[in-house]
Design an enzyme around this catalytic site. Structure first.
Site, PDB file in Angstrom:
ATOM      1  CD  GLU A 198      59.611  45.101  47.508  1.00 13.88           C
ATOM      2  OE1 GLU A 198      58.674  45.292  46.703  1.00 13.88           O
ATOM      3  OE2 GLU A 198      59.769  45.755  48.535  1.00 13.88           O
TER       4      GLU A 198
ATOM      5  CG  HIS B  97      56.295  47.975  50.818  1.00 22.18           C
ATOM      6  ND1 HIS B  97      57.551  48.314  51.284  1.00 22.18           N
ATOM      7  CD2 HIS B  97      56.491  47.155  49.761  1.00 22.18           C
ATOM      8  CE1 HIS B  97      58.468  47.719  50.534  1.00 22.18           C
ATOM      9  NE2 HIS B  97      57.852  47.011  49.611  1.00 22.18           N
TER      10      HIS B  97
ATOM     11  NE  ARG C 187      62.289  54.628  52.636  1.00 19.98           N
ATOM     12  CZ  ARG C 187      61.044  54.873  53.018  1.00 19.98           C
ATOM     13  NH1 ARG C 187      60.430  54.014  53.826  1.00 19.98           N
ATOM     14  NH2 ARG C 187      60.405  55.953  52.615  1.00 19.98           N
TER      15      ARG C 187
END
Length: 205
Positions: free
Chosen positions: A115, A134, A86
């Site tokens: 983002e 991701h 994270r």
């Protein structure tokens, strides 16, 4: 890693970061020592000596910002920091500042403070950073583990014997009645998935 950590109180911090408090009282640090792995005597020493540092922690209040700008500034110019966990585990703005300063010299990241990455100052545009969207955790073993768990839980719930339930009291209250056999899904059947009010046919096969 979230499957491994059972107690946020005891295991949210990695061996090295926990060892900064007391390497002799930290269970992961004691275990590492028992297996003859080196344990840094302090958090400062850990960052100074690491060649590759990979973060594997849940994001909770205790771990938010646990890696500070001062920590990163202690890293070697040729060291690598990896974060597939994270982004907020690292103090806001600290990683980009540290990379521009050359300590650590490199980073590989799968998570981001903001983002989309449409700013020229984002890590995507830095020569010393490898970015992935991701998917850094993806492996065949991990997918098999995740999906087998998911299917096991769906089958258990459908059979009236749910497993891994955090709030079992809610299951008895909210469990829908079993659908008629004619409505059960079978291979080759068509399932309608609702998305923003629109029905889209999906071939179950």
């Amino acid at each position: 890693m979230s499957r491994t950590f059972k107690s946020q109180q005891d295991q949210e911090l990695s061996v090295a970061l926990s060892a900064a408090q007391d390497p002799h009282q930290c269970p992961p640090a004691v275990s590492a020592s028992r297996h003859r792995y080196a344990v840094a005597p302090t958090k400062e020493a850990f960052f100074e000596e690491s060649d590759v540092l990979s973060l594997h922690m849940r994001l909770v209040e205790a771990t938010r910002g646990i890696v500070t700008a001062a920590d990163l500034a202690r890293m070697k110019p040729d060291s690598l920091l990896v974060n597939t966990s994270r982004a907020p585990l690292i103090e806001p703005g600290a990683l980009l500042t540290a990379l521009r300063a050359g300590r650590p010299g490199f980073a590989a990241v799968d998570v981001y403070e903001r983002e989309p990455l449409d700013d020229p100052n984002d890590p995507l545009h830095m020569d010393n950073v490898v970015c992935t969207p991701h998917i850094g955790y993806v492996s065949r073993d991990e997918y098999e583990l995740q999906f087998s768990d998911v299917f096991d839980q769906i089958v258990a719930y459908a059979s009236g014997k749910p497993i891994n339930v955090v709030n079992p009291g809610a299951v008895a209250v909210h469990r829908p009645p079993d659908p008629p056999a004619s409505h059960m899904w079978s291979p080759g059947s068509v399932i309608h998935v609702t998305d923003s009010g629109q029905d889209h046919p999906f071939d179950g096969a």
